[in-house]
Design an enzyme around this catalytic site. Structure first.
Site, PDB file in Angstrom:
ATOM      1  N   ARG A   1      39.289  35.496  67.438  1.00 52.48           N
ATOM      2  CA  ARG A   1      39.687  34.097  67.711  1.00 52.48           C
ATOM      3  C   ARG A   1      40.716  33.649  66.662  1.00 52.48           C
ATOM      4  O   ARG A   1      41.692  32.973  66.979  1.00 52.48           O
ATOM      5  CB  ARG A   1      38.455  33.179  67.719  1.00 52.48           C
ATOM      6  CG  ARG A   1      37.533  33.441  68.921  1.00 52.48           C
ATOM      7  CD  ARG A   1      36.463  32.358  69.060  1.00 52.48           C
ATOM      8  NE  ARG A   1      35.496  32.339  67.975  1.00 52.48           N
ATOM      9  CZ  ARG A   1      34.367  33.037  67.940  1.00 52.48           C
ATOM     10  NH1 ARG A   1      34.037  33.820  68.949  1.00 52.48           N
ATOM     11  NH2 ARG A   1      33.537  32.952  66.911  1.00 52.48           N
TER      12      ARG A   1
ATOM     13  N   LYS B   1      40.322  14.396  69.331  1.00 49.99           N
ATOM     14  CA  LYS B   1      40.154  14.401  70.786  1.00 49.99           C
ATOM     15  C   LYS B   1      38.681  14.341  71.150  1.00 49.99           C
ATOM     16  O   LYS B   1      37.840  14.944  70.480  1.00 49.99           O
ATOM     17  CB  LYS B   1      40.748  15.688  71.378  1.00 49.99           C
ATOM     18  CG  LYS B   1      40.679  15.722  72.901  1.00 49.99           C
ATOM     19  CD  LYS B   1      40.998  17.088  73.472  1.00 49.99           C
ATOM     20  CE  LYS B   1      39.728  17.813  73.873  1.00 49.99           C
ATOM     21  NZ  LYS B   1      39.972  19.060  74.621  1.00 49.99           N
TER      22      LYS B   1
ATOM     23  N   LYS C   1      44.568  10.679  77.585  1.00 52.19           N
ATOM     24  CA  LYS C   1      44.729  12.029  78.153  1.00 52.19           C
ATOM     25  C   LYS C   1      43.992  12.089  79.490  1.00 52.19           C
ATOM     26  O   LYS C   1      42.807  12.420  79.542  1.00 52.19           O
ATOM     27  CB  LYS C   1      44.185  13.061  77.163  1.00 52.19           C
ATOM     28  CG  LYS C   1      44.223  14.495  77.686  1.00 52.19           C
ATOM     29  CD  LYS C   1      44.026  15.498  76.565  1.00 52.19           C
ATOM     30  CE  LYS C   1      43.928  16.913  77.123  1.00 52.19           C
ATOM     31  NZ  LYS C   1      44.040  17.944  76.104  1.00 52.19           N
TER      32      LYS C   1
HETATM   33  P1  13P Z   1      43.482  22.111  79.999  1.00 52.48           P
HETATM   34  O1  13P Z   1      44.925  21.706  79.962  1.00 52.48           O
HETATM   35  O2  13P Z   1      43.267  23.592  80.083  1.00 52.48           O
HETATM   36  O3  13P Z   1      42.705  21.325  81.008  1.00 52.48           O
HETATM   37  O4  13P Z   1      42.879  21.742  78.584  1.00 52.48           O
HETATM   38  C1  13P Z   1      43.211  20.537  78.037  1.00 52.48           C
HETATM   39  C2  13P Z   1      42.081  20.044  77.245  1.00 52.48           C
HETATM   40  O5  13P Z   1      42.230  19.786  76.073  1.00 52.48           O
HETATM   41  C3  13P Z   1      40.784  19.843  77.910  1.00 52.48           C
HETATM   42  O6  13P Z   1      39.954  19.082  77.091  1.00 52.48           O
END
Ligand code: 13P
Length: 340
Positions: free
Chosen positions: A34, A124, A207
């Site tokens: 990872r 996030k 988002k």
């Molecule tokens: P994806 O663009 O693969 O959906 O991932 C974005 C993300 O941060 C999901 O929490």
């Protein structure tokens, strides 16, 4: 974070999710692979031309590249703002079969302070809502919206910009209209809670998902229709004080995620109060991961693929993406591929 021509790159897959993706391509699943994979990303040439910020996972922000530099420091040195996923995952919600509530508020103030010391400047938190018969329920929407708002307020107290992610999943056979109705209901609840928890809209990024038909449904909507439905929903539900909207990709192929973002920017750029950017995970990483295969001989080809997707999304952000950009790259991609 939403500077012109740029967007976010999500590489914050939890250990379980990252291992699942590695397993798909036969890559060994351990902290070292990872780390190597995230280092490949960090060392991708000119990534900072398209990527303004990168979302890290707890394990990665504590790891270092080969020369001993912590990842957060490597990215800031490249002009890419380091961010951190701070929720602890979506868990089954008591009393709400088939629905989840995202956890992670306990001890969050202390964790944010620690992440800030490690160099994180944004965070996030992802809430997950599914569409199916009778779902999502209002109870689930409100509980998740409340948690997102508590998280956002705690981030702002710590001087960290919250990325607020209420994801309505693509899974299912629902129509584009249903996705639009549910997403609007969810966004309204999220902004109600953000207001009630005194979060500052000027200091956050939303988002959201795009408005799409369910992935199990028969209809593939065209670009203009997806762009119009998505913008109609967001223009109704997202206050103008929010500086940026950065879409998740949610499992869309990279090319489609670029083309759809481009269509929105082309058709609406003069009418939007917020910047329209991307915060893609799979849509940027997938080709690179497939090419890498855990084999160092494929590193350069994988980095080229990553850089290519990031550049396409930069073009989409500016409304100058063209499908011809894809073919000019793919002819270079395969010959360099060495499979173990
Ligand atoms: P994806 O663009 O693969 O959906 O991932 C974005 C993300 O941060 C999901 O929490």
């Amino acid at each position: 974070m939403v500077a012109s021509g740029k967007g976010l790159l999500a590489i914050d897959e939890s250990i379980g999710t990252c291992d699942k993706r590695f397993a798909q391509w036969g890559i060994a699943q351990n902290p070292e692979t990872r780390r190597q994979y995230r280092q490949l990303i960090a060392e991708t040439p000119r990534l900072g031309e398209s990527i303004s910020g990168v979302i890290l996972f707890d394990e990665t922000i504590r790891q270092r590249t080969d020369n001993g530099t912590p990842f957060a420091k490597v990215f800031s040195g490249l002009g890419i703002i380091p961010g951190i996923k701070v929720d602890t995952g979506a868990k089954p919600m008591a009393g709400f079969p088939g629905e989840t509530i995202t956890e992670g508020l306990d001890g969050l103030r202390e964790r944010l302070a620690e992440y800030a010391r490690m160099g994180a400047r944004f965070a996030k938190w992802r809430a997950v809502l599914s569409i199916s018969d009778g779902l999502p329920t209002q109870g689930c929407i409100e509980a998740n919206a409340h948690a997102l708002a508590r998280y956002a307020a705690l981030c702002q107290e710590a001087g960290i910009v919250p990325v607020v992610e209420p994801e309505v999943l693509m899974a299912g056979a629902h129509t584009l209209e249903t996705c639009g109705e549910v997403t609007e209901r969810v966004l309204r609840a999220v902004f109600r809670e953000l207001h009630s928890q005194r979060a500052m809209l000027e200091g956050m990024i939303l988002k959201p998902n795009m408005i799409l038909p369910g992935s199990a449904g028969p209809i593939q909507e065209n670009l203009a229709r997806v762009a119009d439905a998505t913008m109609e929903c967001l223009l109704r539900a997202v206050p103008a004080a929010v500086p940026g909207v950065a879409f998740l990709s949610g499992g869309q192929p990279g090319e489609l995620a670029s083309a759809r973002l481009n269509a929105m920017n082309v058709r609406f750029k003069h009418r939007l109060p917020w910047a329209l950017a991307f915060s893609y995970g799979r849509a940027i990483q997938e080709p690179a991961l497939r090419i890498w295969h855990g084999d160092p001989r494929n590193t350069v080809a994988a980095q080229e693929a990553l850089q290519h997707r990031a550049r396409c999304d930069r073009a989409a952000r500016l409304g100058i993406y063209d499908a011809a950009l894809e073919s000019s790259h793919s002819s270079r991609e395969e010959p360099a591929l060495a499979l173990a």
